[in-house]
Design an enzyme around this catalytic site. Structure first.
Site, PDB file in Angstrom:
ATOM      1  N   TRP A  18       0.822  -1.202   0.000  1.00  0.00           N
ATOM      2  CA  TRP A  18       0.000   0.000   0.000  1.00  0.00           C
ATOM      3  C   TRP A  18       0.861   1.258   0.000  1.00  0.00           C
ATOM      4  O   TRP A  18       0.574   2.210  -0.721  1.00  0.00           O
ATOM      5  CB  TRP A  18      -0.957  -0.029   1.183  1.00  0.00           C
ATOM      6  CG  TRP A  18      -1.955   1.102   1.258  1.00  0.00           C
ATOM      7  CD1 TRP A  18      -2.374   1.730   2.377  1.00  0.00           C
ATOM      8  CD2 TRP A  18      -2.694   1.717   0.182  1.00  0.00           C
ATOM      9  NE1 TRP A  18      -3.316   2.696   2.088  1.00  0.00           N
ATOM     10  CE2 TRP A  18      -3.534   2.705   0.737  1.00  0.00           C
ATOM     11  CE3 TRP A  18      -2.720   1.523  -1.198  1.00  0.00           C
ATOM     12  CZ2 TRP A  18      -4.376   3.504  -0.030  1.00  0.00           C
ATOM     13  CZ3 TRP A  18      -3.569   2.325  -1.965  1.00  0.00           C
ATOM     14  CH2 TRP A  18      -4.381   3.295  -1.382  1.00  0.00           C
ATOM     15  N   ARG A  38      11.998   0.374   5.456  1.00  0.00           N
ATOM     16  CA  ARG A  38      12.747  -0.062   6.639  1.00  0.00           C
ATOM     17  C   ARG A  38      13.997  -0.853   6.232  1.00  0.00           C
ATOM     18  O   ARG A  38      15.053  -0.705   6.835  1.00  0.00           O
ATOM     19  CB  ARG A  38      11.837  -0.937   7.518  1.00  0.00           C
ATOM     20  CG  ARG A  38      12.465  -1.459   8.783  1.00  0.00           C
ATOM     21  CD  ARG A  38      11.424  -2.187   9.641  1.00  0.00           C
ATOM     22  NE  ARG A  38      10.702  -3.195   8.889  1.00  0.00           N
ATOM     23  CZ  ARG A  38      11.163  -4.432   8.682  1.00  0.00           C
ATOM     24  NH1 ARG A  38      12.329  -4.807   9.177  1.00  0.00           N
ATOM     25  NH2 ARG A  38      10.445  -5.298   7.991  1.00  0.00           N
ATOM     26  N   ARG A  39      13.858  -1.655   5.162  1.00  0.00           N
ATOM     27  CA  ARG A  39      14.986  -2.483   4.722  1.00  0.00           C
ATOM     28  C   ARG A  39      15.717  -1.823   3.553  1.00  0.00           C
ATOM     29  O   ARG A  39      15.104  -1.400   2.576  1.00  0.00           O
ATOM     30  CB  ARG A  39      14.493  -3.878   4.335  1.00  0.00           C
ATOM     31  CG  ARG A  39      14.064  -4.684   5.568  1.00  0.00           C
ATOM     32  CD  ARG A  39      13.678  -6.099   5.233  1.00  0.00           C
ATOM     33  NE  ARG A  39      12.405  -6.156   4.521  1.00  0.00           N
ATOM     34  CZ  ARG A  39      12.236  -6.801   3.381  1.00  0.00           C
ATOM     35  NH1 ARG A  39      13.224  -7.414   2.781  1.00  0.00           N
ATOM     36  NH2 ARG A  39      11.049  -6.816   2.812  1.00  0.00           N
ATOM     37  N   LYS A 112      -5.182   1.225   8.350  1.00  0.00           N
ATOM     38  CA  LYS A 112      -6.539   0.846   8.729  1.00  0.00           C
ATOM     39  C   LYS A 112      -6.483  -0.147   9.880  1.00  0.00           C
ATOM     40  O   LYS A 112      -6.579  -1.361   9.682  1.00  0.00           O
ATOM     41  CB  LYS A 112      -7.283   0.275   7.521  1.00  0.00           C
ATOM     42  CG  LYS A 112      -7.442   1.300   6.394  1.00  0.00           C
ATOM     43  CD  LYS A 112      -8.077   0.715   5.158  1.00  0.00           C
ATOM     44  CE  LYS A 112      -8.208   1.774   4.066  1.00  0.00           C
ATOM     45  NZ  LYS A 112      -8.825   1.244   2.836  1.00  0.00           N
ATOM     46  N   GLY A 142     -10.855   4.320   1.926  1.00  0.00           N
ATOM     47  CA  GLY A 142     -11.726   4.044   0.784  1.00  0.00           C
ATOM     48  C   GLY A 142     -11.465   2.658   0.247  1.00  0.00           C
ATOM     49  O   GLY A 142     -10.692   1.885   0.815  1.00  0.00           O
ATOM     50  N   ALA A 146      -4.506  -2.470  -3.186  1.00  0.00           N
ATOM     51  CA  ALA A 146      -3.264  -1.860  -3.670  1.00  0.00           C
ATOM     52  C   ALA A 146      -2.912  -2.255  -5.102  1.00  0.00           C
ATOM     53  O   ALA A 146      -2.631  -1.378  -5.940  1.00  0.00           O
ATOM     54  CB  ALA A 146      -2.117  -2.220  -2.722  1.00  0.00           C
ATOM     55  N   LYS A 197     -14.342  -2.490   8.494  1.00  0.00           N
ATOM     56  CA  LYS A 197     -14.624  -3.341   7.322  1.00  0.00           C
ATOM     57  C   LYS A 197     -13.671  -4.537   7.276  1.00  0.00           C
ATOM     58  O   LYS A 197     -14.013  -5.589   6.728  1.00  0.00           O
ATOM     59  CB  LYS A 197     -14.562  -2.513   6.033  1.00  0.00           C
ATOM     60  CG  LYS A 197     -13.240  -1.798   5.777  1.00  0.00           C
ATOM     61  CD  LYS A 197     -12.215  -2.628   5.046  1.00  0.00           C
ATOM     62  CE  LYS A 197     -10.874  -1.943   5.016  1.00  0.00           C
ATOM     63  NZ  LYS A 197      -9.869  -2.682   4.249  1.00  0.00           N
ATOM     64  N   ASN A 262      -7.344  -9.316   4.362  1.00  0.00           N
ATOM     65  CA  ASN A 262      -8.253  -9.795   5.403  1.00  0.00           C
ATOM     66  C   ASN A 262      -9.182 -10.877   4.882  1.00  0.00           C
ATOM     67  O   ASN A 262      -9.449 -11.864   5.574  1.00  0.00           O
ATOM     68  CB  ASN A 262      -9.042  -8.620   5.981  1.00  0.00           C
ATOM     69  CG  ASN A 262      -8.137  -7.678   6.752  1.00  0.00           C
ATOM     70  OD1 ASN A 262      -7.739  -7.952   7.871  1.00  0.00           O
ATOM     71  ND2 ASN A 262      -7.766  -6.569   6.122  1.00  0.00           N
ATOM     72  N   GLU A 287      -4.595  -6.660   9.018  1.00  0.00           N
ATOM     73  CA  GLU A 287      -4.896  -5.742  10.125  1.00  0.00           C
ATOM     74  C   GLU A 287      -6.142  -6.150  10.904  1.00  0.00           C
ATOM     75  O   GLU A 287      -6.253  -5.898  12.096  1.00  0.00           O
ATOM     76  CB  GLU A 287      -5.070  -4.312   9.592  1.00  0.00           C
ATOM     77  CG  GLU A 287      -3.788  -3.672   9.079  1.00  0.00           C
ATOM     78  CD  GLU A 287      -2.867  -3.200  10.194  1.00  0.00           C
ATOM     79  OE1 GLU A 287      -3.127  -3.524  11.369  1.00  0.00           O
ATOM     80  OE2 GLU A 287      -1.871  -2.526   9.888  1.00  0.00           O
TER      81      GLU A 287
END
Length: 362
Positions: A18, A38-39, A112, A142, A146, A197, A262, A287
Site C-alpha cells: 500500500w 525499513r529495509r 486501517k 476508501g 493496492a 470493514k 483480510n 490488520e
C-alpha cells in the site's frame, strides 16, 4: 499531472504494497515523492530499478519516485507525510521520525487499524505520540486494493481532516488520473470505516473458506454495515460517512476481492489453517486480526452489540468452528430478533441522510 502539485514535496513512510502504491499515486498526481523503506534492499530496488518485487510484483514505478532507508532524507522538506506502516508499529515509527519532522508538516494516516494496547485509532496515536494540532493530522481511506490501483484501475478515496482546507490540500496531493480523492471533516467515521470493514471481511473470508455461498455473504455484508455504523455513530461519526467510500465502498471491495489480505486470511482460517499458519502463508499483516480484540473491548465499553465481530473472535480463538459462523448471524437462541437498527438521535441522522438522498420534494 495536477499543476497545483508542482514542487510539492511529500514523504511516504512504509514501502509495503500500500505504501509503494500510494507513493506511485502521489507521483502520478505531480508531487515530488520520497518513500522510506525499513529495509535497505527494498529502498535500493525502488530507487534504482523502480520496482518493488516483493510487494508489487510486475509493477513499474514512476521514474521520478525516490526511495531511502534514512528517515532524515525522506522527511527533508516534506509538507505532507503519509504513514503506511502496520498499526501496531505506528507509535514506534512516529517516535523514530519525530526528530526529523518539520513542525509545519501534516501527517496523514493510510493505516486501517486500531492500536491493540490502547484501543486508539491511528489519528489518536499520532496525536498522543507527537502532540500535534488536530488540523495537522489527516487520514485517507476508501476501496483501496493496492495492486488494482498500482495497475491504474480507476477508483476513489476520502481525505479527512477536522480542518476542511487541510483535507482539500491532502486530496489535491493525492488525486491522480485514476485515483479521485474526495474530502470530509469526519475523521472518526472515515477512520473507523477502514478499521471495521476488515473485521467483516474476515467473516466473509471464513464463510468463503468453509464453502458457503452468496446468500450467506450478502447477509454478513448487510448485517456488517449495520454493526459498523452503529459502532461508529456511538463514537461520534456521521452515519453518512459509513454509507460512502470510506464505509460501504471499502467494505464491498475488501469483502469481494481475492487480493484483500483480510479476506484471504479469513478464507485460510475457514479452510482450517491456524492463525500462525495463515500468517506464514501470507507473509503480510492482516490488520483485521489484530483489530478484533480492541474493537470488541471498545464495543463493550459503549454498550454496542457486534455479533458478527464477536463470532469472528470466537473462530480466531478456537471457541467456534468456522462452519458455525453463518448460522449465528443474529442470535444464539431460537427467538426471532428485530433487524439491528439505529435508534434515538441516531435514527434522526439516518432520516436526514435518506431525505438528502431523495432530494427536494415536489
Amino acid at each position: 499531472m495536477n499543476q497545483r502539485n508542482r514542487g510539492r514535496k511529500v514523504a511516504v513512510i512504509g514501502a509495503g504494497s500500500w505504501g509503494t502504491t500510494f507513493a506511485k499515486v502521489l507521483c502520478d498526481a505531480g508531487c515530488d515523492v520520497t518513500v522510506w523503506a525499513r529495509r535497505r534492499e527494498v529502498a535500493h530496488e525502488i530507487q534504482v530499478a523502480k520496482r518493488n518485487s516483493q510487494y508489487l510484483s510486475g509493477i513499474n514505478l514512476p521514474k521520478s519516485l525516490k526511495a531511502t532507508d534514512d528517515l532524515s532524507v525522506a522527511l527533508r522538506g516534506a509538507s505532507l507525510v503519509f504513514l503506511a506502516v502496520p498499526s501496531q508499529t505506528l507509535r514506534q515509527n512516529l517516535i523514530d521520525l519525530e526528530p526529523y519532522l518539520d513542525r509545519r508538516s501534516v501527517l496523514v494516516s493510510l493505516v486501517k487499524g486500531v492500536e491493540k494496547t490502547t484501543t486508539m485509532r491511528m489519528s489518536q496515536v499520532i496525536y498522543d505520540t507527537l502532540d500535534l494540532d488536530e488540523a495537522r493530522i489527516g487520514v485517507i481511506s476508501g476501496p483501496n486494493i493496492a495492486l488494482e490501483i498500482a495497475k491504474e484501475q480507476p477508483t476513489g478515496g476520502v481525505a479527512s481532516c477536522v480542518d476542511l482546507a487541510v483535507a482539500q490540500e491532502i486530496a489535491t496531493a493525492a488525486s491522480a488520473p485514476y485515483f479521485r480523492t474526495y474530502v470530509n471533516t469526519d475523521v472518526i467515521g472515515t477512520e473507523l470505516g477502514g478499521v471495521l470493514k476488515n473485521l467483516i471481511a474476515l467473516a466473509i473470508g471464513i464463510v468463503d473458506g468453509v464453502g458457503y455461498g452468496e446468500n450467506t455473504k450478502a447477509a454478513i455484508i448487510t448485517r456488517g454495515i449495520a454493526e459498523m455504523t452503529q459502532f461508529s455513530v456511538a463514537q461520534g461519526a456521521d452515519p453518512a460517512t459509513l454509507s460512502g467510500l470510506a464505509g460501504l465502498g471499502d467494505l464491498i471491495a475488501t469483502c469481494q476481492s481475492p487480493l484483500s489480505r483480510n479476506n484471504t486470511a479469513g478464507r485460510l482460517i475457514g479452510q482450517g489453517y491456524t492463525q500462525e499458519e495463515t500468517k506464514e502463508q501470507m507473509q503480510q499483516v492482516a490488520e483485521g486480526i489484530t483489530s478484533v480484540p480492541p474493537v470488541l473491548e471498545l464495543a463493550r465499553e459503549l454498550g454496542i452489540g457486534m455479533p458478527i465481530v464477536e463470532q469472528v473472535q470466537m473462530v480466531l480463538s478456537g471457541r467456534m468452528a468456522p462452519k458455525d459462523l453463518g448460522p449465528h448471524l443474529a442470535t444464539e437462541d431460537d427467538v426471532p430478533q428485530p433487524e439491528q437498527t439505529l435508534t434515538g438521535t441516531q435514527e434522526g441522522a439516518w432520516r436526514r441522510l435518506l431525505n438528502r438522498l431523495k432530494g427536494p420534494s415536489t
